[in-house]
Design an enzyme around this catalytic site. Structure first.
Site, PDB file in Angstrom:
ATOM      1  N   TYR A 177       0.855  -1.192   0.000  1.00  0.00           N
ATOM      2  CA  TYR A 177       0.000   0.000   0.000  1.00  0.00           C
ATOM      3  C   TYR A 177       0.886   1.234   0.000  1.00  0.00           C
ATOM      4  O   TYR A 177       2.045   1.197   0.421  1.00  0.00           O
ATOM      5  CB  TYR A 177      -0.911   0.010   1.234  1.00  0.00           C
ATOM      6  CG  TYR A 177      -0.160   0.122   2.538  1.00  0.00           C
ATOM      7  CD1 TYR A 177       0.298  -1.017   3.195  1.00  0.00           C
ATOM      8  CD2 TYR A 177       0.123   1.359   3.093  1.00  0.00           C
ATOM      9  CE1 TYR A 177       1.004  -0.917   4.381  1.00  0.00           C
ATOM     10  CE2 TYR A 177       0.831   1.471   4.285  1.00  0.00           C
ATOM     11  CZ  TYR A 177       1.262   0.323   4.924  1.00  0.00           C
ATOM     12  OH  TYR A 177       1.977   0.418   6.094  1.00  0.00           O
ATOM     13  N   CYS A 178       0.329   2.341  -0.488  1.00  0.00           N
ATOM     14  CA  CYS A 178       1.016   3.635  -0.419  1.00  0.00           C
ATOM     15  C   CYS A 178      -0.062   4.710  -0.285  1.00  0.00           C
ATOM     16  O   CYS A 178      -1.227   4.395  -0.075  1.00  0.00           O
ATOM     17  CB  CYS A 178       1.905   3.858  -1.642  1.00  0.00           C
ATOM     18  SG  CYS A 178       1.002   3.850  -3.201  1.00  0.00           S
ATOM     19  N   THR A 179       0.306   5.975  -0.406  1.00  0.00           N
ATOM     20  CA  THR A 179      -0.636   7.060  -0.115  1.00  0.00           C
ATOM     21  C   THR A 179      -1.872   7.042  -1.015  1.00  0.00           C
ATOM     22  O   THR A 179      -3.002   6.991  -0.541  1.00  0.00           O
ATOM     23  CB  THR A 179       0.066   8.425  -0.275  1.00  0.00           C
ATOM     24  OG1 THR A 179       1.339   8.351   0.339  1.00  0.00           O
ATOM     25  CG2 THR A 179      -0.755   9.540   0.349  1.00  0.00           C
TER      26      THR A 179
END
Ligand SMILES: [Zn+2]
Ligand SMILES: [Zn+2]
Length: 299
Positions: A177-179
């Site tokens: 996951y990331c922003t």
């Protein structure tokens, strides 16, 4: 309802003559009066911007009327004012810079996409590995529970870091996951090329997860680091939310990121109110001494 909004968006799509498109888009954004940072490459667009409700509505409608961006997905946050001081619209070679020797197409090479609800279900399995796709300082402010923290200052170092740190997990189910999702498009593409067999990405990133009415952001601890004046946004809207950030000086819980007051350092660090006053915004005694010995301080 607030008067301003922040938009976050990206799309990997071939843009013909991206350089000319970027120049036109800059003029269009100036005329509209929005602020923010938009990158345009021949492989697509990646942006975050702020403006009034009216300006951002106009931007979304105009983009959706463009044949390349009809399905462009916008993450929308209400805001008290602009989240940026300036406007940058730049042409770049790639949207996300990675030190990697193979050509990647995220639309075909990337890992499977999980909706926020699916991601939350996977998170609760005990046979999955959760890998944060961001830098260490972003993780330190908030992250999914039990996620691995990549000790990186820059996304481009990820391929080398994976080889050094993730080999033993190659046959596991891995969630990334990331922003907002764009970094995991590339990260999962690299991982699959590197032989990781079962890799998934959180569709829309942490920001979308935090807005989902079913997940309510549960299992995300702390706040999400964002690259604008807000610095952080809340994600977990349940009563289970906790502060995971700790003051760089004293170790007490803190979500207050500041830059070292020494202009030659500028180290971004979490700092509680008491320590900000005590250390006068410097990250170290060396920086305070350095600054008081410099000509700027003698003026
Ligand atoms: Zn402190
Ligand atoms: Zn410093």
């Amino acid at each position: 309802m607030k008067d301003y909004r922040v938009l976050l968006f990206y799309k990997y799509v071939a843009i013909p003559d991206a350089e000319a498109f970027a120049a036109e888009h800059l003029q269009y954004c100036k005329d509209l009066g929005i602020k923010g940072r938009i990158l345009i490459a021949s492989e697509g667009i990646n942006g975050t911007l702020s403006g009034t409700v009216e300006q951002t509505e106009r931007y979304m409608a105009d983009m959706h009327s463009h044949p390349l961006f009809e399905d462009l997905f916008f993450k929308v946050d209400d805001s008290d004012g602009h989240a940026f001081k300036k406007l940058f619209v730049r042409h770049k070679k790639e949207l996300v810079t990675l030190r990697y020797d193979q050509k990647l197409d995220p639309n075909t090479d990337g890992g499977g996409r999980l909706s926020p609800v699916e991601f939350q279900q996977y998170l609760q399995r005990d046979d999955v590995i959760v890998l944060d796709g961001r830098s260490g300082y972003e993780y330190d402010l908030g992250h999914f529970r039990n996620a691995i923290r990549p000790d990186l200052d820059s996304f481009r170092e990820f391929p080398g870091w994976l080889r050094d740190n993730m080999e033993q997990h190659k046959d596991k189910t891995i969630l990334t996951y990331c922003t907002g999702g764009i970094r995991c498009e590339m990260l999962t593409a690299v991982m699959r090329k590197e032989g990781f067999e079962d890799v998934y990405q959180l569709d829309g990133g942490i920001v979308t997860y935090g807005k989902d009415p079913v997940t309510q952001g549960r299992l995300f601890d702390g706040s999400c680091y964002v690259f604008d004046e807000r610095i952080s946004v809340p994600i977990n809207h349940t009563d289970e939310n906790v502060v995971v950030g700790t003051c760089y000086h004293c170790g007490q819980p803190s979500e207050n990121y500041i830059n070292c007051a020494d202009d030659t350092c500028h180290r971004q660090h979490l700092c509680c109110d008491a320590c900000q006053a005590e250390y006068e915004g410097y990250c170290s005694e060396e920086c305070r001494q350095h600054d008081s010995a410099s000509p700027a301080a003698a003026r």
